[in-house]
Design an enzyme around this catalytic site. Structure first.
Site, PDB file in Angstrom:
ATOM      1  N   CYS A   1       0.813  -1.223   0.000  1.00  0.00           N
ATOM      2  CA  CYS A   1       0.000   0.000   0.000  1.00  0.00           C
ATOM      3  C   CYS A   1       0.845   1.270   0.000  1.00  0.00           C
ATOM      4  O   CYS A   1       0.605   2.183  -0.786  1.00  0.00           O
ATOM      5  CB  CYS A   1      -0.978  -0.003   1.162  1.00  0.00           C
TER       6      CYS A   1
ATOM      7  N   HIS B   1      -2.103   1.033   7.109  1.00  0.00           N
ATOM      8  CA  HIS B   1      -2.555   0.954   5.717  1.00  0.00           C
ATOM      9  C   HIS B   1      -2.806   2.360   5.187  1.00  0.00           C
ATOM     10  O   HIS B   1      -3.158   3.265   5.940  1.00  0.00           O
ATOM     11  CB  HIS B   1      -3.833   0.120   5.626  1.00  0.00           C
TER      12      HIS B   1
ATOM     13  N   HIS C   1      -6.201   1.485  -3.573  1.00  0.00           N
ATOM     14  CA  HIS C   1      -5.158   1.049  -2.650  1.00  0.00           C
ATOM     15  C   HIS C   1      -4.635  -0.320  -3.074  1.00  0.00           C
ATOM     16  O   HIS C   1      -5.174  -0.947  -3.982  1.00  0.00           O
ATOM     17  CB  HIS C   1      -5.687   1.001  -1.213  1.00  0.00           C
TER      18      HIS C   1
END
Length: 166
Positions: free
Chosen positions: A73, A125, A137
C-alpha cells in the site's frame, strides 16, 4: 500475446466504464462494485492518474514490493505521489501520515491520502482518495483495486486523511 490478470482487470474496467458512460444502467447497475469503481475512475479529473491506476490495476500485493511483480500500500502511494504529483513521500505508511495536512473527510480532494489502522493501534494501511466514496489502494487480498470507502470496515479503520504537505 499472453493474457495476464492485469489484462483481464483492465478489460473488465473498460467494459464497465463503457456501460457507465453510455448510461446503460440495466447492463451495469450502479450498485455493483465494478460499476461504482468504473464510475469513480470515469469521474477522475486527472487523466494521468486514471491511466496510472489502470496500468497498475490487479497488480498483486507484496509486502515491501515496489514494482509490477507486487507492491504494498505505501509503495503504491509513494509511486503515485512521485510519478503523478511530483511529490516525495517516505516509504512507510506511518511515516507518510506524518507529512500530510490532516483534514476532514468531507473536504478531501482527488489524490489526497487516507490512512487506516486495521490492527487497532498505529497506522498500518494507506490509500488514495479518488472521489465520492471511492479510493484506490493495494489490498493485501486483491492487489491494486478501487474500493468503496463507505464500507463499514473502512469507516471504522480511518485514522487520518489529507493532502501531502510539501
Amino acid at each position: 500475446m499472453k493474457i495476464t490478470n492485469l489484462h483481464k482487470v483492465a478489460f473488465m474496467l473498460l467494459v464497465a466504464v463503457f456501460f457507465t458512460a453510455c448510461s446503460a444502467k440495466r447492463y451495469a447497475p450502479s450498485n455493483t462494485k465494478a460499476a461504482k469503481a468504473a464510475e469513480a475512475m470515469a469521474s477522475l479529473k486527472n487523466k494521468q492518474l486514471y491511466r496510472y491506476i489502470n496500468e497498475w490495476a490487479g497488480t498483486k500485493y507484496r509486502l515491501g514490493g515496489l514494482d509490477k511483480r507486487g507492491i504494498d500500500c505505501s509503495g503504491f502511494t509513494y509511486l503515485v505521489q512521485r510519478d503523478i504529483y511530483g511529490k516525495q513521500l517516505p516509504r512507510r505508511s506511518k511515516d507518510q501520515a506524518a507529512v500530510i495536512k490532516d483534514k476532514n473527510m468531507s473536504q478531501l480532494k482527488e489524490g489526497d491520502l487516507i490512512f487506516f489502522s486495521f490492527g487497532g493501534g498505529e497506522i498500518d494501511h494507506v490509500g488514495i482518495y479518488l472521489n465520492g466514496d471511492s479510493f484506490v489502494h493495494a489490498s493485501p487480498s486483491r492487489g491494486i483495486i478501487v474500493e468503496d470507502l463507505s464500507l463499514p470496515a473502512f469507516q471504522r479503520a480511518i485514522v487520518k486523511a489529507g493532502p501531502v504537505n510539501n
